[in-house]
Motif scaffolding. Sequence first.
Motif, PDB file in Angstrom:
ATOM      1  N   SER A  69      -2.054  -4.775  -9.787  1.00  0.00           N
ATOM      2  CA  SER A  69      -3.127  -3.813  -9.565  1.00  0.00           C
ATOM      3  C   SER A  69      -2.836  -2.535 -10.325  1.00  0.00           C
ATOM      4  N   PHE A  70      -3.904  -1.873 -10.728  1.00  0.00           N
ATOM      5  CA  PHE A  70      -3.798  -0.548 -11.324  1.00  0.00           C
ATOM      6  C   PHE A  70      -4.387   0.425 -10.322  1.00  0.00           C
ATOM      7  N   VAL A  71      -3.645   1.481 -10.033  1.00  0.00           N
ATOM      8  CA  VAL A  71      -4.105   2.489  -9.080  1.00  0.00           C
ATOM      9  C   VAL A  71      -4.062   3.863  -9.748  1.00  0.00           C
ATOM     10  N   LYS A  72      -5.005   4.706  -9.355  1.00  0.00           N
ATOM     11  CA  LYS A  72      -5.087   6.052  -9.937  1.00  0.00           C
ATOM     12  C   LYS A  72      -5.479   7.042  -8.843  1.00  0.00           C
ATOM     13  N   LEU A  73      -4.777   8.160  -8.818  1.00  0.00           N
ATOM     14  CA  LEU A  73      -5.061   9.217  -7.858  1.00  0.00           C
ATOM     15  C   LEU A  73      -6.389   9.886  -8.196  1.00  0.00           C
ATOM     16  N   PHE A  74      -7.219  10.083  -7.190  1.00  0.00           N
ATOM     17  CA  PHE A  74      -8.470  10.823  -7.333  1.00  0.00           C
ATOM     18  C   PHE A  74      -8.271  12.153  -6.609  1.00  0.00           C
ATOM     19  N   LYS A  75      -7.812  13.143  -7.354  1.00  0.00           N
ATOM     20  CA  LYS A  75      -7.387  14.425  -6.791  1.00  0.00           C
ATOM     21  C   LYS A  75      -8.442  15.146  -5.952  1.00  0.00           C
ATOM     22  N   PRO A  76      -9.725  15.181  -6.379  1.00  0.00           N
ATOM     23  CA  PRO A  76     -10.699  15.950  -5.586  1.00  0.00           C
ATOM     24  C   PRO A  76     -10.788  15.515  -4.121  1.00  0.00           C
ATOM     25  N   ILE A 101      -7.813   5.183  -6.134  1.00  0.00           N
ATOM     26  CA  ILE A 101      -8.736   4.103  -6.443  1.00  0.00           C
ATOM     27  C   ILE A 101      -7.938   3.048  -7.186  1.00  0.00           C
ATOM     28  N   GLY A 102      -8.192   1.779  -6.888  1.00  0.00           N
ATOM     29  CA  GLY A 102      -7.455   0.735  -7.583  1.00  0.00           C
ATOM     30  C   GLY A 102      -8.264  -0.524  -7.790  1.00  0.00           C
ATOM     31  N   VAL A 136       0.838  -1.201   0.000  1.00  0.00           N
ATOM     32  CA  VAL A 136       0.000   0.000   0.000  1.00  0.00           C
ATOM     33  C   VAL A 136       0.873   1.250   0.000  1.00  0.00           C
ATOM     34  N   ARG A 137       1.963   1.232   0.720  1.00  0.00           N
ATOM     35  CA  ARG A 137       2.888   2.377   0.708  1.00  0.00           C
ATOM     36  C   ARG A 137       3.441   2.594  -0.695  1.00  0.00           C
ATOM     37  N   GLU A 138       3.780   1.507  -1.380  1.00  0.00           N
ATOM     38  CA  GLU A 138       4.282   1.619  -2.751  1.00  0.00           C
ATOM     39  C   GLU A 138       3.219   2.194  -3.677  1.00  0.00           C
ATOM     40  N   MET A 139       1.971   1.790  -3.475  1.00  0.00           N
ATOM     41  CA  MET A 139       0.887   2.333  -4.287  1.00  0.00           C
ATOM     42  C   MET A 139       0.746   3.833  -4.064  1.00  0.00           C
ATOM     43  N   ILE A 140       0.847   4.257  -2.820  1.00  0.00           N
ATOM     44  CA  ILE A 140       0.755   5.680  -2.487  1.00  0.00           C
ATOM     45  C   ILE A 140       1.900   6.449  -3.138  1.00  0.00           C
ATOM     46  N   GLN A 141       3.108   5.914  -3.054  1.00  0.00           N
ATOM     47  CA  GLN A 141       4.252   6.572  -3.699  1.00  0.00           C
ATOM     48  C   GLN A 141       4.057   6.671  -5.206  1.00  0.00           C
ATOM     49  N   LEU A 142       3.510   5.613  -5.794  1.00  0.00           N
ATOM     50  CA  LEU A 142       3.274   5.589  -7.231  1.00  0.00           C
ATOM     51  C   LEU A 142       2.292   6.676  -7.656  1.00  0.00           C
ATOM     52  N   LYS A 158       3.430   9.679 -10.039  1.00  0.00           N
ATOM     53  CA  LYS A 158       3.025   9.573 -11.442  1.00  0.00           C
ATOM     54  C   LYS A 158       1.531   9.771 -11.678  1.00  0.00           C
ATOM     55  N   GLY A 159       0.744   9.779 -10.613  1.00  0.00           N
ATOM     56  CA  GLY A 159      -0.690   9.953 -10.774  1.00  0.00           C
ATOM     57  C   GLY A 159      -1.454   8.651 -10.963  1.00  0.00           C
ATOM     58  N   GLU A 160      -0.783   7.648 -11.548  1.00  0.00           N
ATOM     59  CA  GLU A 160      -1.408   6.355 -11.783  1.00  0.00           C
ATOM     60  C   GLU A 160      -0.337   5.353 -12.201  1.00  0.00           C
ATOM     61  N   GLY A 161      -0.706   4.073 -12.166  1.00  0.00           N
ATOM     62  CA  GLY A 161       0.231   3.063 -12.643  1.00  0.00           C
ATOM     63  C   GLY A 161      -0.100   1.676 -12.124  1.00  0.00           C
ATOM     64  N   PHE A 162       0.727   0.732 -12.550  1.00  0.00           N
ATOM     65  CA  PHE A 162       0.569  -0.669 -12.175  1.00  0.00           C
ATOM     66  C   PHE A 162       1.543  -1.032 -11.072  1.00  0.00           C
ATOM     67  N   CYS A 163       1.123  -1.922 -10.206  1.00  0.00           N
ATOM     68  CA  CYS A 163       1.940  -2.409  -9.103  1.00  0.00           C
ATOM     69  C   CYS A 163       1.796  -3.933  -9.058  1.00  0.00           C
ATOM     70  N   GLU A 164       2.906  -4.641  -9.006  1.00  0.00           N
ATOM     71  CA  GLU A 164       2.880  -6.103  -8.962  1.00  0.00           C
ATOM     72  C   GLU A 164       3.420  -6.576  -7.616  1.00  0.00           C
TER      73      GLU A 164
END
Length: 79
Positions: free
Chosen positions: A48-55, A60-61, A15-21, A25-31
């Motif tokens: 997993s694919f994760v994407k920042l929801f700025k508002p 979200i992933g 989860v920390r890696e997803m947050i850093q990603l 970068k705003g979004e990306g894949f994590c294995e």
Amino acid sequence: KNMLNVKDINGRYVVREMIQLVNSKGEGFCEYYWTKPGVKDKVHRKTSFVKLFKPLKFFIGTGLYFEDGENVLKNKIKK
């Protein structure tokens, strides 16, 4: 449930890696390797694919276990 300190079998804080990603970068894949619902005593390779929801300042992933993806492809090939 706070998942920040949960590690996969390789000791990675997923989860920390997803947050850093998403922060970098705003979004990306994590294995990683993760448990699968209904399957005890085994971890499974997952992406997993994760994407920042700025508002709302969170991400979200969605994820897929590799073996599930392989099974879908095998069934399509058989048909």
